[in-house]
Motif scaffolding. Structure first.
Motif, PDB file in Angstrom:
ATOM      1  N   ILE A 108       0.842  -1.203   0.000  1.00 59.14           N
ATOM      2  CA  ILE A 108       0.000   0.000   0.000  1.00 59.14           C
ATOM      3  C   ILE A 108       0.873   1.248   0.000  1.00 59.14           C
ATOM      4  O   ILE A 108       0.672   2.175  -0.799  1.00 59.14           O
ATOM      5  CB  ILE A 108      -0.946  -0.004   1.215  1.00 59.14           C
ATOM      6  N   PHE A 109       1.865   1.284   0.882  1.00 53.63           N
ATOM      7  CA  PHE A 109       2.774   2.435   0.923  1.00 53.63           C
ATOM      8  C   PHE A 109       3.522   2.591  -0.399  1.00 53.63           C
ATOM      9  O   PHE A 109       3.673   3.708  -0.916  1.00 53.63           O
ATOM     10  CB  PHE A 109       3.788   2.262   2.055  1.00 53.63           C
ATOM     11  N   ALA A 110       4.003   1.477  -0.956  1.00 54.12           N
ATOM     12  CA  ALA A 110       4.786   1.540  -2.196  1.00 54.12           C
ATOM     13  C   ALA A 110       3.941   2.049  -3.361  1.00 54.12           C
ATOM     14  O   ALA A 110       4.399   2.871  -4.166  1.00 54.12           O
ATOM     15  CB  ALA A 110       5.360   0.157  -2.517  1.00 54.12           C
ATOM     16  N   ALA A 111       2.691   1.571  -3.462  1.00 51.83           N
ATOM     17  CA  ALA A 111       1.818   2.019  -4.546  1.00 51.83           C
ATOM     18  C   ALA A 111       1.444   3.489  -4.381  1.00 51.83           C
ATOM     19  O   ALA A 111       1.334   4.231  -5.363  1.00 51.83           O
ATOM     20  CB  ALA A 111       0.566   1.148  -4.595  1.00 51.83           C
ATOM     21  N   LEU A 112       1.247   3.935  -3.145  1.00 53.82           N
ATOM     22  CA  LEU A 112       0.988   5.355  -2.907  1.00 53.82           C
ATOM     23  C   LEU A 112       2.191   6.196  -3.316  1.00 53.82           C
ATOM     24  O   LEU A 112       2.032   7.303  -3.860  1.00 53.82           O
ATOM     25  CB  LEU A 112       0.667   5.585  -1.426  1.00 53.82           C
ATOM     26  N   ALA A 113       3.388   5.681  -3.062  1.00 51.96           N
ATOM     27  CA  ALA A 113       4.601   6.392  -3.466  1.00 51.96           C
ATOM     28  C   ALA A 113       4.634   6.592  -4.978  1.00 51.96           C
ATOM     29  O   ALA A 113       4.971   7.676  -5.474  1.00 51.96           O
ATOM     30  CB  ALA A 113       5.838   5.620  -3.010  1.00 51.96           C
ATOM     31  N   VAL A 114       4.281   5.565  -5.711  1.00 56.85           N
ATOM     32  CA  VAL A 114       4.244   5.662  -7.170  1.00 56.85           C
ATOM     33  C   VAL A 114       3.175   6.662  -7.607  1.00 56.85           C
ATOM     34  O   VAL A 114       3.403   7.490  -8.502  1.00 56.85           O
ATOM     35  CB  VAL A 114       3.965   4.281  -7.787  1.00 56.85           C
ATOM     36  N   PRO A 173      -0.018  -6.700  12.458  1.00 57.26           N
ATOM     37  CA  PRO A 173       0.754  -5.635  11.786  1.00 57.26           C
ATOM     38  C   PRO A 173       0.302  -4.250  12.226  1.00 57.26           C
ATOM     39  O   PRO A 173      -0.780  -3.793  11.868  1.00 57.26           O
ATOM     40  CB  PRO A 173       0.442  -5.886  10.306  1.00 57.26           C
ATOM     41  N   LEU A 174       1.136  -3.566  12.974  1.00 57.72           N
ATOM     42  CA  LEU A 174       0.816  -2.206  13.394  1.00 57.72           C
ATOM     43  C   LEU A 174       0.872  -1.238  12.216  1.00 57.72           C
ATOM     44  O   LEU A 174       0.204  -0.203  12.219  1.00 57.72           O
ATOM     45  CB  LEU A 174       1.787  -1.755  14.488  1.00 57.72           C
ATOM     46  N   GLY A 175       1.660  -1.589  11.212  1.00 58.48           N
ATOM     47  CA  GLY A 175       1.834  -0.700  10.064  1.00 58.48           C
ATOM     48  C   GLY A 175       0.572  -0.465   9.273  1.00 58.48           C
ATOM     49  O   GLY A 175       0.446   0.564   8.596  1.00 58.48           O
ATOM     50  N   VAL A 176      -0.401  -1.392   9.338  1.00 60.70           N
ATOM     51  CA  VAL A 176      -1.618  -1.232   8.550  1.00 60.70           C
ATOM     52  C   VAL A 176      -2.418  -0.023   9.022  1.00 60.70           C
ATOM     53  O   VAL A 176      -3.133   0.608   8.226  1.00 60.70           O
ATOM     54  CB  VAL A 176      -2.471  -2.523   8.602  1.00 60.70           C
ATOM     55  N   ILE A 177      -2.290   0.331  10.300  1.00 62.84           N
ATOM     56  CA  ILE A 177      -2.972   1.530  10.809  1.00 62.84           C
ATOM     57  C   ILE A 177      -2.416   2.772  10.109  1.00 62.84           C
ATOM     58  O   ILE A 177      -3.165   3.654   9.665  1.00 62.84           O
ATOM     59  CB  ILE A 177      -2.780   1.645  12.327  1.00 62.84           C
ATOM     60  N   PHE A 178      -1.097   2.830   9.998  1.00 66.37           N
ATOM     61  CA  PHE A 178      -0.465   3.981   9.345  1.00 66.37           C
ATOM     62  C   PHE A 178      -0.702   3.952   7.838  1.00 66.37           C
ATOM     63  O   PHE A 178      -0.748   5.009   7.201  1.00 66.37           O
ATOM     64  CB  PHE A 178       1.022   3.995   9.666  1.00 66.37           C
ATOM     65  N   ALA A 179      -0.847   2.747   7.267  1.00 63.88           N
ATOM     66  CA  ALA A 179      -1.157   2.656   5.836  1.00 63.88           C
ATOM     67  C   ALA A 179      -2.535   3.236   5.549  1.00 63.88           C
ATOM     68  O   ALA A 179      -2.719   3.972   4.570  1.00 63.88           O
ATOM     69  CB  ALA A 179      -1.086   1.194   5.385  1.00 63.88           C
ATOM     70  N   ALA A 180      -3.512   2.926   6.395  1.00 63.40           N
ATOM     71  CA  ALA A 180      -4.859   3.488   6.222  1.00 63.40           C
ATOM     72  C   ALA A 180      -4.829   5.003   6.375  1.00 63.40           C
ATOM     73  O   ALA A 180      -5.486   5.737   5.606  1.00 63.40           O
ATOM     74  CB  ALA A 180      -5.809   2.871   7.241  1.00 63.40           C
ATOM     75  N   LEU A 181      -4.045   5.490   7.342  1.00 61.02           N
ATOM     76  CA  LEU A 181      -3.911   6.935   7.533  1.00 61.02           C
ATOM     77  C   LEU A 181      -3.241   7.582   6.322  1.00 61.02           C
ATOM     78  O   LEU A 181      -3.643   8.661   5.873  1.00 61.02           O
ATOM     79  CB  LEU A 181      -3.100   7.208   8.798  1.00 61.02           C
ATOM     80  N   ALA A 182      -2.239   6.902   5.771  1.00 65.00           N
ATOM     81  CA  ALA A 182      -1.540   7.433   4.597  1.00 65.00           C
ATOM     82  C   ALA A 182      -2.474   7.533   3.401  1.00 65.00           C
ATOM     83  O   ALA A 182      -2.393   8.494   2.620  1.00 65.00           O
ATOM     84  CB  ALA A 182      -0.339   6.549   4.255  1.00 65.00           C
ATOM     85  N   VAL A 183      -3.363   6.561   3.234  1.00 61.77           N
ATOM     86  CA  VAL A 183      -4.331   6.595   2.136  1.00 61.77           C
ATOM     87  C   VAL A 183      -5.206   7.842   2.240  1.00 61.77           C
ATOM     88  O   VAL A 183      -5.414   8.576   1.254  1.00 61.77           O
ATOM     89  CB  VAL A 183      -5.206   5.322   2.148  1.00 61.77           C
ATOM     90  N   VAL A 184      -5.704   8.116   3.437  1.00 59.80           N
ATOM     91  CA  VAL A 184      -6.560   9.286   3.641  1.00 59.80           C
ATOM     92  C   VAL A 184      -5.777  10.575   3.414  1.00 59.80           C
ATOM     93  O   VAL A 184      -6.266  11.519   2.770  1.00 59.80           O
ATOM     94  CB  VAL A 184      -7.161   9.269   5.058  1.00 59.80           C
ATOM     95  N   LEU A 185      -4.553  10.644   3.914  1.00 57.65           N
ATOM     96  CA  LEU A 185      -3.747  11.855   3.766  1.00 57.65           C
ATOM     97  C   LEU A 185      -3.385  12.127   2.306  1.00 57.65           C
ATOM     98  O   LEU A 185      -3.403  13.279   1.855  1.00 57.65           O
ATOM     99  CB  LEU A 185      -2.481  11.749   4.612  1.00 57.65           C
TER     100      LEU A 185
END
Length: 373
Positions: free
Chosen positions: A76-82, A205-217
């Motif tokens: 999720i983070f990598a695709a958002l980066a792209v 995975p704690l990172g999924v919380i930040f991934a969801a936040l990153a999607v919204v941001l």
């Protein structure tokens, strides 16, 4: 085109591409002598989206699902980066290298530090964001200052990060048994491994919380901010954006910096989350797959969630598909490749739909004109 039609096409075209891909994949599976329906169901079972016939001790469908979530969080983070880079018309093919740089930096500075989890976990995220952002900013700066193509510079940085990190691991941090980097501390790891929950042992995975936040941001950045509008303008036409008073160079650097920050988060959630160590001389395919995942999701942050889940489902469930349905795991890679190939045709399909719509409007206008005469 009306907004409703654009929204519907943004959903319809990727769904059509996925459907065609699954049909093509089913034909390939059938040719190999296996049952396509049984094979696809096995993919769901392997990802915790369908029940298995039996489970090991302390495991069930829920533990498989959490493992699946842990697996797709870095994507999720990598695709958002792209997606952020593409918004400004830039092509960040260096996501894998930025992931590696961030993961290694966080591993050395925090993963081996002995800090407690209260300090270590936030520091892992901050160090990853800084390392990835610095790598992305360098690519953006080279593009702005010297007009060095970002594809070339990011590919070269991929090689630099890969071999420098490999040298450092083999020289200072190698585990003599696994031949990978030494395992990071449990306190610094972003996945709570084998955590007892209700008689089960789960990977949380704690990172999924930040991934969801990153999607919204990222969605908010794209749709609700001036910077998001400027990035879109630069991506559509740099000369027009410059004429409108937009600082194109600043936008390119900022775009690649934000892209690098997201790639850094992908790196730490993978190397200090999903696996806990780094394999020397290996550059993850995640950063390259993320390009097609972002395209399949129409570079929309919320669309990226669903495209990530689909691609990750095939990768995660392929091992179980092989053991139960007798289909080689390489077939799963073929299916993924077909999906990504069809997703690459999205732009062409959009053009065809728009052209057909325009022809109908022209024909309708011509008929109305004749009727008026």
């Amino acid at each position: 085109m009306k907004k409703g039609n654009k929204t519907w096409n943004a959903i319809k075209i990727p769904l059509f591409a996925i459907l065609c891909s699954l049909v093509a994949g089913g034909v390939i599976i059938a040719v190999t002598g296996s049952n396509p329906f049984r094979s696809y169901y096995a993919l769901l079972q392997g990802s915790g989206l369908a029940p298995k016939a039996s489970y090991a001790n302390y495991k069930n469908m829920l533990t498989d699902f959490f493992s699946y979530v842990n697996y797709f969080t870095p994507m999720i983070f990598a695709a958002l980066a792209v997606a952020v880079a593409l918004r400004a018309g830039l092509f960040n093919i260096g996501v894998s290298g930025q992931m590696l740089a961030a993961g290694f930096t966080a591993t050395v500075l925090v993963g081996y530090s002995g800090l407690g989890s209260v300090l270590a976990k936030p520091l892992v995220l901050l160090v990853g964001m800084f390392a990835g952002g610095a790598a992305g900013a360098l690519i953006g700066f080279l593009k702005y200052k010297f007009n060095i193509n970002e594809v070339v510079s990011s590919i070269m940085l991929n090689y630099i990060f890969q071999y420098v990190v490999s040298f450092l691991i083999n020289t200072f941090y190698v585990d003599p048994v696994s031949r990978q980097s030494a395992e990071v501390s449990a306190a610094s790891r972003l996945t709570l491994m084998d955590t007892p929950v209700g008689g089960l042992k789960m990977d949380i995975p704690l990172g999924v919380i930040f991934a969801a936040l990153a999607v919204v941001l990222v969605w908010f950045l794209f749709e609700k901010t001036r910077l998001g509008y400027e990035l879109k303008a630069v991506g559509c036409s740099r000369s027009a954006a410059r004429y409108a008073g937009i600082r194109v160079g600043k936008c390119m650097v900022l775009s690649m910096t934000i892209s690098g920050v997201l790639a850094g988060l992908a790196g730490v959630t993978y190397y200090l989350g999903y696996v806990g160590s780094i394999q020397p001389r290996v550059l993850l395919s995640t950063g390259f797959d993320a390009i097609a995942v972002s395209l399949l999701g129409n570079n929309n942050p919320f669309g990226i969630i669903f495209s990530t889940m689909l691609i990750s489902l095939i990768g995660k469930g392929s091992t179980y598909m092989k053991s139960t349905a007798g289909v080689d795991s390489e077939i799963a890679s073929v299916i993924t490749g077909i999906i990504l190939l069809f997703s690459a045709c999205n732009v062409y399909m959009k053009w065809k739909l728009e052209r057909r719509r325009q022809e109908k409007l022209n024909a309708k206008d011509a008929q109305n004109g004749q009727g008026g005469v």
